[in-house]
Design a protein around this motif. Structure first.
Motif, PDB file in Angstrom:
ATOM      1  N   ARG A  57     -43.125 -15.142  54.653  1.00 25.55           N
ATOM      2  CA  ARG A  57     -42.094 -14.882  53.641  1.00 25.55           C
ATOM      3  C   ARG A  57     -41.476 -16.170  53.124  1.00 25.55           C
ATOM      4  O   ARG A  57     -41.184 -16.292  51.936  1.00 25.55           O
ATOM      5  CB  ARG A  57     -41.007 -13.979  54.221  1.00 25.55           C
ATOM      6  CG  ARG A  57     -41.357 -12.509  54.057  1.00 25.55           C
ATOM      7  CD  ARG A  57     -40.172 -11.633  54.409  1.00 25.55           C
ATOM      8  NE  ARG A  57     -40.534 -10.904  55.614  1.00 25.55           N
ATOM      9  CZ  ARG A  57     -39.885 -10.953  56.753  1.00 25.55           C
ATOM     10  NH1 ARG A  57     -38.802 -11.645  56.873  1.00 25.55           N
ATOM     11  NH2 ARG A  57     -40.308 -10.295  57.794  1.00 25.55           N
ATOM     12  N   ARG A  58     -41.266 -17.141  54.015  1.00 25.61           N
ATOM     13  CA  ARG A  58     -40.695 -18.423  53.604  1.00 25.61           C
ATOM     14  C   ARG A  58     -41.632 -19.149  52.652  1.00 25.61           C
ATOM     15  O   ARG A  58     -41.213 -19.654  51.616  1.00 25.61           O
ATOM     16  CB  ARG A  58     -40.408 -19.285  54.840  1.00 25.61           C
ATOM     17  CG  ARG A  58     -39.738 -20.595  54.521  1.00 25.61           C
ATOM     18  CD  ARG A  58     -39.544 -21.451  55.762  1.00 25.61           C
ATOM     19  NE  ARG A  58     -40.728 -21.593  56.579  1.00 25.61           N
ATOM     20  CZ  ARG A  58     -41.748 -22.420  56.284  1.00 25.61           C
ATOM     21  NH1 ARG A  58     -41.705 -23.152  55.201  1.00 25.61           N
ATOM     22  NH2 ARG A  58     -42.787 -22.498  57.086  1.00 25.61           N
ATOM     23  N   ARG A  59     -42.935 -19.174  52.996  1.00 25.57           N
ATOM     24  CA  ARG A  59     -43.906 -19.825  52.114  1.00 25.57           C
ATOM     25  C   ARG A  59     -43.974 -19.118  50.763  1.00 25.57           C
ATOM     26  O   ARG A  59     -44.065 -19.746  49.716  1.00 25.57           O
ATOM     27  CB  ARG A  59     -45.296 -19.831  52.755  1.00 25.57           C
ATOM     28  CG  ARG A  59     -45.484 -20.891  53.789  1.00 25.57           C
ATOM     29  CD  ARG A  59     -46.927 -21.049  54.234  1.00 25.57           C
ATOM     30  NE  ARG A  59     -47.646 -19.800  54.380  1.00 25.57           N
ATOM     31  CZ  ARG A  59     -48.720 -19.454  53.640  1.00 25.57           C
ATOM     32  NH1 ARG A  59     -49.195 -20.244  52.740  1.00 25.57           N
ATOM     33  NH2 ARG A  59     -49.327 -18.296  53.842  1.00 25.57           N
TER      34      ARG A  59
ATOM     35  N   ARG B 295     -42.368 -22.043  34.965  1.00 32.46           N
ATOM     36  CA  ARG B 295     -42.218 -21.203  33.759  1.00 32.46           C
ATOM     37  C   ARG B 295     -41.050 -21.668  32.908  1.00 32.46           C
ATOM     38  O   ARG B 295     -41.132 -21.684  31.683  1.00 32.46           O
ATOM     39  CB  ARG B 295     -42.043 -19.742  34.162  1.00 32.46           C
ATOM     40  CG  ARG B 295     -43.341 -19.115  34.611  1.00 32.46           C
ATOM     41  CD  ARG B 295     -43.167 -17.662  34.946  1.00 32.46           C
ATOM     42  NE  ARG B 295     -44.446 -17.071  35.298  1.00 32.46           N
ATOM     43  CZ  ARG B 295     -44.592 -16.033  36.091  1.00 32.46           C
ATOM     44  NH1 ARG B 295     -43.534 -15.455  36.623  1.00 32.46           N
ATOM     45  NH2 ARG B 295     -45.784 -15.560  36.355  1.00 32.46           N
ATOM     46  N   GLU B 296     -39.940 -22.035  33.553  1.00 38.92           N
ATOM     47  CA  GLU B 296     -38.778 -22.526  32.806  1.00 38.92           C
ATOM     48  C   GLU B 296     -39.125 -23.822  32.077  1.00 38.92           C
ATOM     49  O   GLU B 296     -38.738 -24.013  30.920  1.00 38.92           O
ATOM     50  CB  GLU B 296     -37.596 -22.746  33.741  1.00 38.92           C
ATOM     51  CG  GLU B 296     -36.991 -21.468  34.268  1.00 38.92           C
ATOM     52  CD  GLU B 296     -35.925 -21.726  35.316  1.00 38.92           C
ATOM     53  OE1 GLU B 296     -35.558 -22.905  35.531  1.00 38.92           O
ATOM     54  OE2 GLU B 296     -35.463 -20.753  35.921  1.00 38.92           O
ATOM     55  N   LEU B 297     -39.834 -24.695  32.760  1.00 38.83           N
ATOM     56  CA  LEU B 297     -40.236 -25.957  32.141  1.00 38.83           C
ATOM     57  C   LEU B 297     -41.141 -25.697  30.939  1.00 38.83           C
ATOM     58  O   LEU B 297     -40.960 -26.282  29.876  1.00 38.83           O
ATOM     59  CB  LEU B 297     -40.955 -26.842  33.156  1.00 38.83           C
ATOM     60  CG  LEU B 297     -41.508 -28.157  32.615  1.00 38.83           C
ATOM     61  CD1 LEU B 297     -40.372 -29.044  32.125  1.00 38.83           C
ATOM     62  CD2 LEU B 297     -42.306 -28.863  33.694  1.00 38.83           C
TER      63      LEU B 297
ATOM     64  N   LEU C 278     -42.794 -18.754  44.907  1.00 37.19           N
ATOM     65  CA  LEU C 278     -42.192 -18.052  43.772  1.00 37.19           C
ATOM     66  C   LEU C 278     -41.121 -18.902  43.097  1.00 37.19           C
ATOM     67  O   LEU C 278     -40.978 -18.878  41.873  1.00 37.19           O
ATOM     68  CB  LEU C 278     -41.611 -16.716  44.230  1.00 37.19           C
ATOM     69  CG  LEU C 278     -42.645 -15.677  44.656  1.00 37.19           C
ATOM     70  CD1 LEU C 278     -41.948 -14.441  45.203  1.00 37.19           C
ATOM     71  CD2 LEU C 278     -43.562 -15.316  43.507  1.00 37.19           C
ATOM     72  N   ARG C 279     -40.373 -19.672  43.895  1.00 37.29           N
ATOM     73  CA  ARG C 279     -39.352 -20.553  43.316  1.00 37.29           C
ATOM     74  C   ARG C 279     -40.004 -21.630  42.454  1.00 37.29           C
ATOM     75  O   ARG C 279     -39.569 -21.893  41.332  1.00 37.29           O
ATOM     76  CB  ARG C 279     -38.531 -21.179  44.452  1.00 37.29           C
ATOM     77  CG  ARG C 279     -37.302 -21.886  43.998  1.00 37.29           C
ATOM     78  CD  ARG C 279     -36.349 -22.244  45.136  1.00 37.29           C
ATOM     79  NE  ARG C 279     -36.974 -22.619  46.385  1.00 37.29           N
ATOM     80  CZ  ARG C 279     -36.910 -21.886  47.509  1.00 37.29           C
ATOM     81  NH1 ARG C 279     -36.258 -20.746  47.523  1.00 37.29           N
ATOM     82  NH2 ARG C 279     -37.500 -22.297  48.614  1.00 37.29           N
TER      83      ARG C 279
END
Length: 74
Positions: A33-35, A47-49, A40-41
């Motif tokens: 889950r951490r990976r 995507r924002e870039l 995803l982050r």
């Protein structure tokens, strides 16, 4: 009979050694889950870039997506 490196024939021990190197212990659910959260982050940041760098394409994509969503509304 010894293997000849020139022929590419491997000794019977070679597959066991390579299998042991590639085999990993099973990862815990929390680690997975951490990976996934990190991935995803980073994907969201990318995507924002891209949205900042290519605003025209982003606007076109949003418009196409909105049209698609309207198409299936009742």
């Amino acid at each position: 009979m010894k293997s000849n490196p020139d022929t590419g024939a491997a000794s019977p021990e070679a597959p066991a050694e390579t299998h042991a190197e590639t085999e990993r212990p099973p990862e815990s659910e929390a680690e997975r889950r951490r990976r996934r959260a990190v991935f995803l982050r980073e994907l969201a940041e990318a995507r924002e870039l891209r949205a900042r760098v290519q605003p025209r394409r982003t606007k076109e994509r949003r418009m196409r997506e909105a049209l698609r969503m309207r198409t299936f509304r009742i």
